[in-house]
Design a protein around this motif. Structure first.
Motif, PDB file in Angstrom:
ATOM      1  N   ILE A  17      -8.903  14.183  12.893  1.00 51.57           N
ATOM      2  CA  ILE A  17      -9.822  13.526  11.959  1.00 51.57           C
ATOM      3  C   ILE A  17     -10.603  14.563  11.160  1.00 51.57           C
ATOM      4  O   ILE A  17     -10.777  14.437   9.941  1.00 51.57           O
ATOM      5  CB  ILE A  17     -10.794  12.600  12.718  1.00 51.57           C
ATOM      6  N   GLU A  18     -11.078  15.595  11.832  1.00 54.21           N
ATOM      7  CA  GLU A  18     -11.894  16.617  11.161  1.00 54.21           C
ATOM      8  C   GLU A  18     -11.116  17.385  10.105  1.00 54.21           C
ATOM      9  O   GLU A  18     -11.715  18.023   9.232  1.00 54.21           O
ATOM     10  CB  GLU A  18     -12.470  17.579  12.203  1.00 54.21           C
ATOM     11  N   GLN A  19      -9.788  17.329  10.172  1.00 52.15           N
ATOM     12  CA  GLN A  19      -8.958  18.025   9.190  1.00 52.15           C
ATOM     13  C   GLN A  19      -8.609  17.146   7.984  1.00 52.15           C
ATOM     14  O   GLN A  19      -7.993  17.626   7.027  1.00 52.15           O
ATOM     15  CB  GLN A  19      -7.660  18.511   9.859  1.00 52.15           C
ATOM     16  N   GLN A  20      -9.019  15.865   8.029  1.00 54.77           N
ATOM     17  CA  GLN A  20      -8.689  14.947   6.941  1.00 54.77           C
ATOM     18  C   GLN A  20      -9.658  15.120   5.772  1.00 54.77           C
ATOM     19  O   GLN A  20     -10.825  15.474   5.947  1.00 54.77           O
ATOM     20  CB  GLN A  20      -8.719  13.496   7.436  1.00 54.77           C
ATOM     21  N   GLU A  21      -9.170  14.825   4.584  1.00 54.24           N
ATOM     22  CA  GLU A  21      -9.980  14.980   3.372  1.00 54.24           C
ATOM     23  C   GLU A  21     -11.191  14.049   3.349  1.00 54.24           C
ATOM     24  O   GLU A  21     -12.203  14.353   2.721  1.00 54.24           O
ATOM     25  CB  GLU A  21      -9.113  14.718   2.140  1.00 54.24           C
ATOM     26  N   PHE A  22     -11.086  12.903   4.020  1.00 52.46           N
ATOM     27  CA  PHE A  22     -12.184  11.942   3.996  1.00 52.46           C
ATOM     28  C   PHE A  22     -13.247  12.239   5.052  1.00 52.46           C
ATOM     29  O   PHE A  22     -14.298  11.600   5.079  1.00 52.46           O
ATOM     30  CB  PHE A  22     -11.663  10.514   4.191  1.00 52.46           C
ATOM     31  N   TYR A  23     -13.013  13.225   5.950  1.00 50.57           N
ATOM     32  CA  TYR A  23     -13.947  13.478   7.048  1.00 50.57           C
ATOM     33  C   TYR A  23     -15.366  13.811   6.583  1.00 50.57           C
ATOM     34  O   TYR A  23     -16.340  13.339   7.193  1.00 50.57           O
ATOM     35  CB  TYR A  23     -13.420  14.584   7.962  1.00 50.57           C
ATOM     36  N   PRO A  24     -15.554  14.620   5.532  1.00 53.38           N
ATOM     37  CA  PRO A  24     -16.932  14.918   5.098  1.00 53.38           C
ATOM     38  C   PRO A  24     -17.758  13.672   4.812  1.00 53.38           C
ATOM     39  O   PRO A  24     -18.973  13.689   4.943  1.00 53.38           O
ATOM     40  CB  PRO A  24     -16.716  15.755   3.824  1.00 53.38           C
ATOM     41  N   LYS A  25     -17.079  12.571   4.426  1.00 56.44           N
ATOM     42  CA  LYS A  25     -17.778  11.309   4.156  1.00 56.44           C
ATOM     43  C   LYS A  25     -18.454  10.792   5.430  1.00 56.44           C
ATOM     44  O   LYS A  25     -19.545  10.240   5.397  1.00 56.44           O
ATOM     45  CB  LYS A  25     -16.769  10.278   3.651  1.00 56.44           C
ATOM     46  N   ILE A  26     -17.795  10.984   6.578  1.00 54.97           N
ATOM     47  CA  ILE A  26     -18.359  10.578   7.867  1.00 54.97           C
ATOM     48  C   ILE A  26     -19.396  11.595   8.316  1.00 54.97           C
ATOM     49  O   ILE A  26     -20.498  11.264   8.724  1.00 54.97           O
ATOM     50  CB  ILE A  26     -17.266  10.464   8.951  1.00 54.97           C
ATOM     51  N   LYS A  72      -0.672   9.838   5.564  1.00 55.64           N
ATOM     52  CA  LYS A  72      -0.771  11.224   6.042  1.00 55.64           C
ATOM     53  C   LYS A  72      -1.355  11.280   7.451  1.00 55.64           C
ATOM     54  O   LYS A  72      -0.853  12.002   8.322  1.00 55.64           O
ATOM     55  CB  LYS A  72      -1.657  12.035   5.080  1.00 55.64           C
ATOM     56  N   LEU A  73      -2.410  10.514   7.678  1.00 57.24           N
ATOM     57  CA  LEU A  73      -3.052  10.490   8.995  1.00 57.24           C
ATOM     58  C   LEU A  73      -2.081   9.985  10.059  1.00 57.24           C
ATOM     59  O   LEU A  73      -1.973  10.558  11.152  1.00 57.24           O
ATOM     60  CB  LEU A  73      -4.297   9.616   8.954  1.00 57.24           C
ATOM     61  N   MET A  74      -1.336   8.928   9.746  1.00 58.40           N
ATOM     62  CA  MET A  74      -0.381   8.382  10.714  1.00 58.40           C
ATOM     63  C   MET A  74       0.748   9.362  10.990  1.00 58.40           C
ATOM     64  O   MET A  74       1.241   9.464  12.122  1.00 58.40           O
ATOM     65  CB  MET A  74       0.160   7.043  10.215  1.00 58.40           C
ATOM     66  N   ALA A  75       1.176  10.101   9.975  1.00 56.32           N
ATOM     67  CA  ALA A  75       2.240  11.098  10.162  1.00 56.32           C
ATOM     68  C   ALA A  75       1.755  12.229  11.072  1.00 56.32           C
ATOM     69  O   ALA A  75       2.499  12.702  11.936  1.00 56.32           O
ATOM     70  CB  ALA A  75       2.675  11.659   8.814  1.00 56.32           C
ATOM     71  N   GLU A  76       0.501  12.658  10.902  1.00 54.76           N
ATOM     72  CA  GLU A  76      -0.034  13.739  11.728  1.00 54.76           C
ATOM     73  C   GLU A  76      -0.242  13.281  13.169  1.00 54.76           C
ATOM     74  O   GLU A  76      -0.040  14.053  14.112  1.00 54.76           O
ATOM     75  CB  GLU A  76      -1.328  14.260  11.118  1.00 54.76           C
ATOM     76  N   VAL A  77      -0.660  12.024  13.345  1.00 47.91           N
ATOM     77  CA  VAL A  77      -0.792  11.461  14.698  1.00 47.91           C
ATOM     78  C   VAL A  77       0.575  11.382  15.365  1.00 47.91           C
ATOM     79  O   VAL A  77       0.739  11.725  16.539  1.00 47.91           O
ATOM     80  CB  VAL A  77      -1.447  10.067  14.640  1.00 47.91           C
ATOM     81  N   TYR A 130       0.835  -1.209   0.000  1.00 45.36           N
ATOM     82  CA  TYR A 130       0.000   0.000   0.000  1.00 45.36           C
ATOM     83  C   TYR A 130       0.868   1.257   0.000  1.00 45.36           C
ATOM     84  O   TYR A 130       0.603   2.213  -0.740  1.00 45.36           O
ATOM     85  CB  TYR A 130      -0.945   0.009   1.200  1.00 45.36           C
ATOM     86  N   LYS A 131       1.908   1.271   0.819  1.00 44.86           N
ATOM     87  CA  LYS A 131       2.764   2.466   0.919  1.00 44.86           C
ATOM     88  C   LYS A 131       3.451   2.768  -0.421  1.00 44.86           C
ATOM     89  O   LYS A 131       3.685   3.936  -0.751  1.00 44.86           O
ATOM     90  CB  LYS A 131       3.806   2.272   2.013  1.00 44.86           C
ATOM     91  N   GLN A 132       3.776   1.729  -1.162  1.00 47.06           N
ATOM     92  CA  GLN A 132       4.470   1.921  -2.436  1.00 47.06           C
ATOM     93  C   GLN A 132       3.512   2.184  -3.593  1.00 47.06           C
ATOM     94  O   GLN A 132       3.948   2.496  -4.704  1.00 47.06           O
ATOM     95  CB  GLN A 132       5.328   0.688  -2.743  1.00 47.06           C
ATOM     96  N   SER A 133       2.209   2.068  -3.331  1.00 41.71           N
ATOM     97  CA  SER A 133       1.219   2.264  -4.387  1.00 41.71           C
ATOM     98  C   SER A 133       0.917   3.748  -4.571  1.00 41.71           C
ATOM     99  O   SER A 133       1.335   4.598  -3.777  1.00 41.71           O
ATOM    100  CB  SER A 133      -0.076   1.528  -4.035  1.00 41.71           C
ATOM    101  N   SER A 134       0.157   4.048  -5.614  1.00 44.73           N
ATOM    102  CA  SER A 134      -0.274   5.429  -5.869  1.00 44.73           C
ATOM    103  C   SER A 134      -1.735   5.624  -5.469  1.00 44.73           C
ATOM    104  O   SER A 134      -2.372   6.601  -5.868  1.00 44.73           O
ATOM    105  CB  SER A 134      -0.091   5.766  -7.355  1.00 44.73           C
ATOM    106  N   LEU A 135      -2.258   4.708  -4.670  1.00 46.66           N
ATOM    107  CA  LEU A 135      -3.662   4.774  -4.267  1.00 46.66           C
ATOM    108  C   LEU A 135      -3.919   5.958  -3.334  1.00 46.66           C
ATOM    109  O   LEU A 135      -3.153   6.211  -2.406  1.00 46.66           O
ATOM    110  CB  LEU A 135      -4.076   3.486  -3.563  1.00 46.66           C
ATOM    111  N   GLU A 136      -5.027   6.620  -3.554  1.00 46.53           N
ATOM    112  CA  GLU A 136      -5.411   7.739  -2.699  1.00 46.53           C
ATOM    113  C   GLU A 136      -5.629   7.288  -1.256  1.00 46.53           C
ATOM    114  O   GLU A 136      -5.252   7.975  -0.317  1.00 46.53           O
ATOM    115  CB  GLU A 136      -6.691   8.373  -3.251  1.00 46.53           C
ATOM    116  N   ILE A 137      -6.231   6.100  -1.104  1.00 47.56           N
ATOM    117  CA  ILE A 137      -6.523   5.590   0.237  1.00 47.56           C
ATOM    118  C   ILE A 137      -5.234   5.350   1.018  1.00 47.56           C
ATOM    119  O   ILE A 137      -5.182   5.546   2.241  1.00 47.56           O
ATOM    120  CB  ILE A 137      -7.372   4.292   0.158  1.00 47.56           C
ATOM    121  N   ALA A 138      -4.176   4.939   0.325  1.00 47.96           N
ATOM    122  CA  ALA A 138      -2.882   4.724   0.980  1.00 47.96           C
ATOM    123  C   ALA A 138      -2.276   6.057   1.402  1.00 47.96           C
ATOM    124  O   ALA A 138      -1.690   6.174   2.487  1.00 47.96           O
ATOM    125  CB  ALA A 138      -1.938   3.983   0.040  1.00 47.96           C
ATOM    126  N   ALA A 139      -2.430   7.065   0.552  1.00 44.91           N
ATOM    127  CA  ALA A 139      -1.928   8.405   0.882  1.00 44.91           C
ATOM    128  C   ALA A 139      -2.653   8.956   2.103  1.00 44.91           C
ATOM    129  O   ALA A 139      -2.042   9.590   2.977  1.00 44.91           O
ATOM    130  CB  ALA A 139      -2.101   9.342  -0.312  1.00 44.91           C
TER     131      ALA A 139
END
Length: 501
Positions: free
Chosen positions: A378-387, A308-313, A295-304
């Motif tokens: 979490i609220e600052q993540q791009e996927f948050y509006p989905k929740i 990113k979330l783990m780096a911010e944590v 996953y880390k080596q992929s270009s998938l958005e979900i992996a990014a």
């Protein structure tokens, strides 16, 4: 649980049974009355019912008795049963007494043209079946499912992934690893050897893990092969879950033989992703590392998103990730983020206390601050509006708890200092130290001779200790209870100084 298949009365009696089972020396009538907020007459009636129902459940091998000496209510068994066995089978008994799950199970096994036809076949009144079906409809709403009596459709229609998820959580919450009547299905559908063999830990799977795999396989085969209900998943889902397919081996040959290549590919992708999200510890650490690395080596958005979330944590909480801690955190986090992106169904109704953190951690002021920080991230993540769009509090709770657990997985454990002074028997002090090190991680225990620097002082005499230190007065070395109390004292300090530090 919000989505309990028990009626209100059955739920109260089940909770009474659990309270008695978990009590070491039994509970008195007044203790039960106060704990469960019942009147004297109501509790008396429920106790009388429980006496008979416990014997019905366990074939008179388990009895609810009132101790003639203490007056407390206790569970008496003729054989050795684990607490889990007693609770799970009691739970099943009360679920089967209420009607909602019975109706669900019937709908999954049969097809009726109307509620009246169903009531006639089940020898029930139409009004009773209507009531149970109405309750079932409400439970299906979050999963995007509906009940249908259309002869050209299956009994449960709607979001196919949601319906399968609903069926899984329903059957698992009711049966767990107890026996389920499988006479309505081919015997081969319950043989999960082929599914087990795909995973690294197949040789050491527990009964509860196997039970989960059985339900997943049964639901998949039933919906896809018998009822021709095929999952609709996007190419994006297939791409996002691709790295969970770690072996080029056939999975469920029945599906492979009877479905087109396109449908089989979708079923396989969902199976290999869902099993990781629903069944604990199927993969070795090495397999998890490979999945994470892919996953880390992929270009998938979900992996990014995950990286990113783990780096911010890591930045916010000043974490130094260990290799194993990072792998496990990433693995479970990406499973959840894929769920949020593609499925996003609130399943919190199937969790006790509806995912309240209070039952899982010591929810003190420090932890309140931690969860506020987690929420902000979490609220600052791009996927948050989905929740946020659907106000899925349960999904938000699971994500917050996953991040909290990831922080803890990589948290450097602290230590506690113990000062042992024994004046009556000098060598016994060394024996006490040896016993403590035999029980606890030696990296977490520091022995000190300085009373003022100790978290805990163990002594057979009064010692002037600092206000932050605990003092365990140990003067009866031949009394087994004293040794047990000493371990309890260490556990208490250990929990506060290491786990809550």
């Amino acid at each position: 649980m919000r989505n309990s298949f028990m009626g209100k009365i059955e739920r109260v009696k089940f909770e009474l049974f659990k309270s008695i089972v978990f009590s070491k020396n039994g509970l008195s009538f007044n203790e039960l009355m106060q704990k469960h907020g019942l009147t004297k007459s109501t509790l008396s009636r429920y106790i009388n019912d429980l006496v008979q129902e416990v014997e019905m459940t366990f074939g008179e091998k388990v009895h609810l008795i009132q101790n003639t000496q203490t007056g407390t209510y206790q569970i008496q068994t003729t054989e050795t049963y684990s607490i889990g066995y007693l609770i799970d089978y009691s739970h099943l008994f009360y679920v089967q007494k209420s009607g909602v799950f019975f109706i669900l199970d019937t709908l999954l096994k049969n097809h009726y043209s109307s509620i009246d036809a169903m009531a006639l076949d089940l020898h029930m009144s139409s009004s009773s079946v209507y009531k149970q079906v109405r309750a079932l409809k409400e439970m299906l709403v979050p999963f995007g499912g509906k009940i249908s009596f259309d002869q050209l459709a299956s009994p449960l229609t709607g979001n196919e992934v949601g319906i399968r998820l609903f069926a899984f959580y329903s059957y698992w919450s009711v049966f767990k690893s107890t026996e389920y009547d499988n006479r309505s299905y081919p015997e081969s559908w319950w043989e999960v050897k082929e599914l087990e063999e795909y995973f690294d830990h197949m040789a050491s799977l527990s009964e509860s893990q196997r039970a989960k795999l059985r339900f997943i396989q049964l639901i998949t085969l039933k919906r896809a092969l018998w009822q021709k209900n095929y999952i609709e998943i996007s190419d994006s889902f297939l791409a996002d879950t691709a790295y969970f397919d770690t072996k080029d081996t056939e999975l469920l040959p029945l599906l492979r033989q009877r479905l087109s290549n396109t449908l089989y590919r979708k079923e396989r992708a969902l199976l290999l992703y869902a099993t990781r999200g629903l069944v604990y510890n199927l993969d070795s650490l090495e397999t998890k590392k490979k999945i994470v690395q892919d996953y880390k080596q992929s270009s998938l958005e979900i992996a990014a998103y995950t990286t990113k979330l783990m780096a911010e944590v890591q930045k916010e909480f000043d974490i130094d990730y260990t290799e194993e801690g990072y792998t496990n955190f990433y693995f479970y986090l990406i499973i959840l983020l894929i769920y949020i992106k593609h499925i996003n169904i609130d399943i919190s109704g199937y969790y006790k206390n509806e995912l309240s953190f209070h039952s899982m951690i010591d929810y003190d002021e420090a932890n309140v601050k931690i969860f506020r920080k987690i929420t902000k991230i979490i609220e600052q993540q791009e996927f948050y509006p989905k929740i946020n769009k659907k106000s899925l509090k349960g999904v938000m709770s699971i994500l917050s708890l996953t991040i909290y657990s990831g922080i803890y997985l990589n948290k450097k454990a602290g230590s506690m200092s113990i000062c042992v002074i024994f004046n009556n028997n000098l060598i016994l002090a060394e024996g006490i130290k040896k016993i403590i090190l035999d029980v606890y991680n030696q990296e977490r225990i520091i022995f000190t001779n300085d009373v003022s620097n100790a978290n805990l002082v163990i002594s057979d005499s009064y010692e002037a200790v600092n206000s932050d230190a605990a003092h365990f007065y140990f003067d009866e070395q031949l009394n087994p209870e004293q040794w047990g109390k000493m371990i309890d004292a260490i556990n208490d300090i250990f929990y506060k100084t290491i786990f809550l530090a």
